[in-house]
Scaffold this motif. Structure first.
Motif, mmCIF file in Angstrom:
data_model
loop_
_atom_site.group_PDB
_atom_site.id
_atom_site.type_symbol
_atom_site.label_atom_id
_atom_site.label_comp_id
_atom_site.label_asym_id
_atom_site.label_seq_id
_atom_site.Cartn_x
_atom_site.Cartn_y
_atom_site.Cartn_z
ATOM 1 N N PRO A 203 11.242 -0.845 5.817
ATOM 2 C CA PRO A 203 12.313 -1.279 4.895
ATOM 3 C C PRO A 203 12.651 -2.762 4.989
ATOM 4 O O PRO A 203 13.228 -3.323 4.048
ATOM 5 C CB PRO A 203 13.500 -0.412 5.329
ATOM 6 C CG PRO A 203 12.876 0.826 5.884
ATOM 7 C CD PRO A 203 11.638 0.347 6.589
ATOM 8 N N ASN A 204 12.288 -3.410 6.106
ATOM 9 C CA ASN A 204 12.528 -4.845 6.256
ATOM 10 C C ASN A 204 11.306 -5.677 5.862
ATOM 11 O O ASN A 204 11.233 -6.864 6.166
ATOM 12 C CB ASN A 204 12.918 -5.163 7.698
ATOM 13 C CG ASN A 204 14.243 -4.551 8.081
ATOM 14 O OD1 ASN A 204 15.205 -4.618 7.318
ATOM 15 N ND2 ASN A 204 14.301 -3.935 9.259
ATOM 16 N N ASN A 205 10.370 -5.020 5.185
ATOM 17 C CA ASN A 205 9.166 -5.668 4.688
ATOM 18 C C ASN A 205 8.265 -6.191 5.814
ATOM 19 O O ASN A 205 7.512 -7.149 5.627
ATOM 20 C CB ASN A 205 9.520 -6.823 3.733
ATOM 21 C CG ASN A 205 8.448 -7.021 2.685
ATOM 22 O OD1 ASN A 205 7.843 -6.057 2.201
ATOM 23 N ND2 ASN A 205 8.205 -8.270 2.312
ATOM 24 N N ARG A 206 8.343 -5.539 6.965
ATOM 25 C CA ARG A 206 7.463 -5.879 8.072
ATOM 26 C C ARG A 206 6.304 -4.896 8.121
ATOM 27 O O ARG A 206 6.480 -3.697 7.946
ATOM 28 C CB ARG A 206 8.232 -5.859 9.401
ATOM 29 C CG ARG A 206 9.279 -6.969 9.495
ATOM 30 C CD ARG A 206 10.000 -6.935 10.836
ATOM 31 N NE ARG A 206 10.689 -5.654 11.031
ATOM 32 C CZ ARG A 206 11.442 -5.361 12.082
ATOM 33 N NH1 ARG A 206 11.578 -6.248 13.058
ATOM 34 N NH2 ARG A 206 12.044 -4.191 12.170
ATOM 35 N N ARG A 207 5.131 -5.417 8.393
ATOM 36 C CA ARG A 207 3.919 -4.601 8.389
ATOM 37 C C ARG A 207 3.867 -3.702 9.625
ATOM 38 O O ARG A 207 4.203 -4.111 10.735
ATOM 39 C CB ARG A 207 2.695 -5.509 8.347
ATOM 40 C CG ARG A 207 1.360 -4.767 8.261
ATOM 41 C CD ARG A 207 0.220 -5.740 8.136
ATOM 42 N NE ARG A 207 0.170 -6.653 9.280
ATOM 43 C CZ ARG A 207 -0.718 -7.626 9.419
ATOM 44 N NH1 ARG A 207 -1.613 -7.840 8.468
ATOM 45 N NH2 ARG A 207 -0.697 -8.395 10.483
ATOM 46 N N TYR A 208 3.406 -2.475 9.428
ATOM 47 C CA TYR A 208 3.092 -1.598 10.563
ATOM 48 C C TYR A 208 1.892 -0.743 10.186
ATOM 49 O O TYR A 208 1.440 -0.742 9.036
ATOM 50 C CB TYR A 208 4.298 -0.724 10.946
ATOM 51 C CG TYR A 208 4.664 0.358 9.959
ATOM 52 C CD1 TYR A 208 4.201 1.668 10.111
ATOM 53 C CD2 TYR A 208 5.498 0.086 8.871
ATOM 54 C CE1 TYR A 208 4.544 2.663 9.213
ATOM 55 C CE2 TYR A 208 5.851 1.077 7.968
ATOM 56 C CZ TYR A 208 5.369 2.366 8.147
ATOM 57 O OH TYR A 208 5.713 3.354 7.248
#
Length: 258
Positions: A203-208
């Motif tokens: 949701p924080n636009n961080r890749r996983y």
């Protein structure tokens, strides 16, 4: 005549249904002491805790079975170490059993298995050891049909002994309408997990990444654990903790120059 002392551990945690089944079977045979993780430790392999504190507390998870039980904050290997050095102290277990794991630990999965790490740790300490797994990943997996084979193998191990520096990796087919055909001593199949990694954004636009993949069996032999399980046999693979590729030593000495 005194009863054999059986140490029980696992990697799914002390509240898992598989360890309850294993304890119930072991109680038919001997005196039982349980030291198991306080939370799931699947896929931990042979990890040990070296940078954090370890906690060990008496557990009420198996209180109705009237066994001495402890829950540990560490890994399955930690559990066996603490069982030897603290819980059992000067008492030597006649057998260490781990499981029953919720899911298969056949073939290459033995390297990743927390269930088998407890058994192999026991073998390192010089104790006869067996890891049990049920080839069913379903949340409602039925362990009931495993009891007969588990009891037979435990009794066999106590009667005939397990070879030194060896732990048995036992996998039991998923329950079906077909009765289990028997128990086979096998070799580990040449197979692997062919992983893929699904790239996503949180949701924080961080890749996983989320690991997925399929199990690929390259081995067509009829003496492997995978063949036995597909054909509805319980597989028993003797495992060792010496990972030396002995067959490669002569070639390296002949072909390499230092």
């Amino acid at each position: 005549m005194s009863k054999p002392l059986i140490l029980v551990s696992n990697d799914d945690g002390i509240t898992a249904p598989g360890i309850r089944m294993l304890v119930e079977v072991a109680l038919k045979i001997g005196e039982v002491v349980v030291v198991a993780p306080d939370s799931p430790q699947s896929g931990m392999g042979h990890a040990i805790t070296i940078g954090n504190t370890l906690r060990l507390d008496k557990s009420i998870a198996l209180l109705d079975l009237n066994v001495e039980a402890y829950e540990c904050s560490g890994t399955p290997a930690d559990c066996v170490k603490l069982a030897k050095f603290y819980v059992l102290k000067d008492r030597r277990p006649d057998l260490v059993v781990s499981g029953i794991n919720h899911g298969s630990n056949s073939s290459i999965s033995v390297l990743y298995s927390g269930t088998m790490s407890a058994a192999i740790e026991a073998a390192i300490e010089g104790f006869p050891a067996i890891g049990f797994s049920l080839c069913d990943y379903g949340h409602d997996a039925d362990f009931s049909h495993a009891a007969e084979s588990v009891e037979q193998i435990i009794r066999g191990a106590l009667q005939h002994k397990i070879p030194e520096n060896t732990a048995l990796n036992v996998n039991i087919p998923k329950k079906s309408d077909e009765k289990i055909k028997g128990i086979k001593i096998c070799r580990q199949a040449h197979a692997k997990w062919q992983e893929e990694f699904d790239e996503r954004l949180d949701p924080n636009n961080r890749r996983y990444f989320w690991m997925t993949g399929n199990f690929v069996n390259f081995d067509k032999g009829e003496d492997t654990d995978e063949w036995a399980l597909v054909n509805n046999y319980v597989s028993v693979v003797p495992c060792q903790f010496d990972l030396t590729a002995h067959h490669a030593i002569a070639r390296l000495n002949n072909e390499w120059s230092f």
